[in-house]
Design an enzyme around this catalytic site. Structure first.
Site, PDB file in Angstrom:
ATOM      1  N   HIS A 106       1.828  -6.126   3.506  1.00  0.00           N
ATOM      2  CA  HIS A 106       1.108  -5.455   2.429  1.00  0.00           C
ATOM      3  C   HIS A 106       2.139  -5.179   1.337  1.00  0.00           C
ATOM      4  O   HIS A 106       3.343  -5.082   1.631  1.00  0.00           O
ATOM      5  CB  HIS A 106       0.492  -4.143   2.918  1.00  0.00           C
ATOM      6  CG  HIS A 106      -0.638  -4.355   3.884  1.00  0.00           C
ATOM      7  ND1 HIS A 106      -0.616  -3.894   5.170  1.00  0.00           N
ATOM      8  CD2 HIS A 106      -1.821  -5.003   3.731  1.00  0.00           C
ATOM      9  CE1 HIS A 106      -1.739  -4.241   5.783  1.00  0.00           C
ATOM     10  NE2 HIS A 106      -2.480  -4.929   4.933  1.00  0.00           N
ATOM     11  N   ASP A 149       4.309  -2.367   2.165  1.00  0.00           N
ATOM     12  CA  ASP A 149       5.228  -2.534   3.297  1.00  0.00           C
ATOM     13  C   ASP A 149       6.599  -2.907   2.726  1.00  0.00           C
ATOM     14  O   ASP A 149       7.634  -2.573   3.300  1.00  0.00           O
ATOM     15  CB  ASP A 149       4.797  -3.690   4.232  1.00  0.00           C
ATOM     16  CG  ASP A 149       3.512  -3.387   4.998  1.00  0.00           C
ATOM     17  OD1 ASP A 149       3.299  -2.219   5.368  1.00  0.00           O
ATOM     18  OD2 ASP A 149       2.728  -4.330   5.223  1.00  0.00           O
TER      19      ASP A 149
HETATM   20  C1  XUL Z   1      -8.337  -5.108   8.290  1.00  0.00           C
HETATM   21  C2  XUL Z   1      -7.388  -6.197   8.353  1.00  0.00           C
HETATM   22  C3  XUL Z   1      -6.181  -6.055   7.480  1.00  0.00           C
HETATM   23  C4  XUL Z   1      -5.847  -7.298   6.753  1.00  0.00           C
HETATM   24  C5  XUL Z   1      -4.670  -7.210   5.833  1.00  0.00           C
HETATM   25  O1  XUL Z   1      -9.369  -5.214   9.165  1.00  0.00           O
HETATM   26  O2  XUL Z   1      -7.567  -7.120   9.101  1.00  0.00           O
HETATM   27  O3  XUL Z   1      -5.092  -5.676   8.263  1.00  0.00           O
HETATM   28  O4  XUL Z   1      -5.574  -8.308   7.663  1.00  0.00           O
HETATM   29  O5  XUL Z   1      -4.871  -6.363   4.791  1.00  0.00           O
END
Ligand code: XUL
Ligand code: MN
Length: 344
Positions: free
Chosen positions: A51, A54
Site C-alpha cells: 500500500h 506501507d
Molecule cells: C481487501 C484486500 C486488500 C487489497 C489491497 O479485501 O484484499 O488487501 O488486496 O488493497
C-alpha cells in the site's frame, strides 16, 4: 518439480499481522517493517506488494517522500526483491470516510485522486508500473446515500486521471462485493471489465482477482479468472480461500475447498499465466490463535499448496479428460479429478 515453475510469488507486509480484529486487540507483537521485508526470501517469495503508506506515511512532503521511498527501494533490492504493485490506501484517512472517488464531498474526491497520483509517483520511484485499486469504500450502507449513476462515472474519471498522470502506469482493479461497505458499486470482476473498456486507455487497465472476493460474490474464482484471461486482462491474483458468504476470511489457499483451488491453478496453468508476467500474490491472514513463532506459516503453506496443485494439474491426463468430455462422461471425469486430488 516445483522448483522448475516460472511462477513468481508475492505478498504484502499486511499479511504478517498482529491478529487484531474488530472484536479484540492484537495477540501478537507488531513486526518491524524491515524485519518483515527480511522474511520474504526466507519464505521463498520473490516480490513485495505495497500500500502507498506501507512505503511511507501519506503526510510526507515531496522531498521527504522521495527520501523515504529511496530507503525502502534500497531495502527491497538489498533482499533481491522487486515491487509488484502499489495500492493507494483509500479507506483509512478521515477524508475517505464516505468513500474516495465516489464521496459526496468534492474536496474528499479531490483528496482521493491526489492521493492516487502520489501512489503512482511512489510506484515510479520504486521502478514499478502497477497500481492496484481495491475500491474499498466505493459503495453505500444505504441505497439513498449517493447517486449510483454519478458514482460509476466518478470511478471512470478517477481511473482516467491516473492514466493521464502517468503515460506508462497500469491500473489493476481488485473488486469485492461488500465489506467494508454493505454494497459495492463495482462488486465483481465483470463490472470492472465492463467499465475499463470505457476508460481513456483500456490497454493500460486490467484486473487483479482475489479468490475470496469472487467467492463472496457467489462466483467461482477459476471462472472469474478464465473470463479475465480471455480478455488478456488478468494481470495479478490474490489467492486465498473463503468459507462461504460471510466476512472476508483470507484463509490459506486451498484450505477450504481443495477442488476449487485445483481448478484455479489449472486455469492459470492452462493459460500459461506465469509467462505473461503475472505474479502469484497470496493475500492470506494467519488465524488469530496463531502464536508469534508461527506467524508466517500461512504464507509458506499457501505457496506450498499452490506448488503441489501445480504438480497435480500437470499430472492430469489431458487425453483422458478429452475422452470423458467427448463421451459426456462427467461422472467419470469427476471421479478422475477426485482421485487426482487424493493422489490416487
Ligand atoms: C481487501 C484486500 C486488500 C487489497 C489491497 O479485501 O484484499 O488487501 O488486496 O488493497
Ligand atoms: Mn486482496
Amino acid at each position: 518439480m516445483a522448483a522448475k515453475t516460472a511462477y513468481r510469488f508475492t505478498f504484502g507486509p499486511w499479511n504478517i499481522s498482529t491478529g487484531a480484529d474488530p472484536f479484540g486487540p492484537p495477540v501478537r507483537e507488531e513486526v518491524a517493517f524491515a524485519a518483515k521485508i527480511r522474511e520474504y526470501k526466507k519464505l521463498g517469495f520473490d516480490g513485495v506488494q505495497f500500500h502507498d503508506d506501507d512505503v511511507c506515511p501519506a503526510e510526507l512532503d515531496h522531498a521527504a517522500m522521495t527520501k523515504a521511498v529511496a530507503e525502502v527501494k534500497k531495502m527491497v533490492e538489498g533482499e533481491g526483491l522487486f515491487v509488484e504493485f502499489i495500492a493507494p490506501r483509500l479507506w483509512e484517512h478521515p477524508r475517505t470516510i464516505d468513500g474516495a472517488y465516489t464521496a459526496n464531498s468534492a474536496e474528499d474526491r479531490k483528496y482521493a485522486i491526489e492521493r492516487s497520483k502520489r501512489a503512482i509517483d511512489i510506484a515510479n520511484l520504486l521502478g514499478c508500473r502497477n497500481i492496484v485499486l481495491w475500491l474499498a469504500r466505493e459503495g453505500t450502507y444505504i441505497r439513498e446515500a449517493k447517486d449510483p449513476i454519478t458514482a460509476v462515472g466518478r470511478i471512470v474519471d478517477a481511473v482516467n486521471a491516473q492514466l493521464e498522470h502517468d503515460k506508462n502506469i497500469r491500473i489493476l482493479g481488485e473488486m469485492k462485493p461488500n465489506e467494508p461497505m454493505d454494497q459495492a458499486y463495482l462488486p465483481t470482476v465483470g463490472h470492472f471489465m465492463g467499465l475499463l473498456y470505457r476508460t481513456a486507455d483500456p490497454s493500460r487497465v486490467g484486473v487483479l482477482i482475489e479468490s475470496a472476493h469472487s467467492i463472496l460474490a457467489g462466483l467461482d474464482p477459476s471462472d472469474d479468472m478464465a473470463f479475465a484471461l480471455w480478455h488478456k486482462k488478468l494481470w495479478s491474483v490474490h489467492l486465498n480461500d473463503q468459507n462461504g458468504l460471510k466476512y472476508d476470511q483470507d484463509k490459506t489457499f486451498g484450505s477450504v475447498d481443495l477442488r476449487r483451488a485445483f481448478n484455479t491453478v489449472s486455469v492459470l496453468e492452462r493459460a500459461n499465466y506465469a509467462a505473461s508476467g503475472g505474479c502469484i500474490g497470496l493475500d492470506v491472514k494467519a488465524m488469530r490463535t496463531t502464536k508469534q513463532a508461527d506467524q508466517t506459516k500461512h504464507l509458506a503453506n499457501s505457496k506450498e499448496m499452490f506448488l503441489r496443485l501445480v504438480e497435480v494439474a500437470r499430472s492430469v491426463d489431458v487425453k483422458k479428460v478429452e475422452e470423458c468430455r467427448a463421451a459426456r462422461d462427467y461422472e467419470g471425469l469427476e471421479f478422475y479429478v477426485l482421485g487426482k486430488l487424493m493422489r490416487q
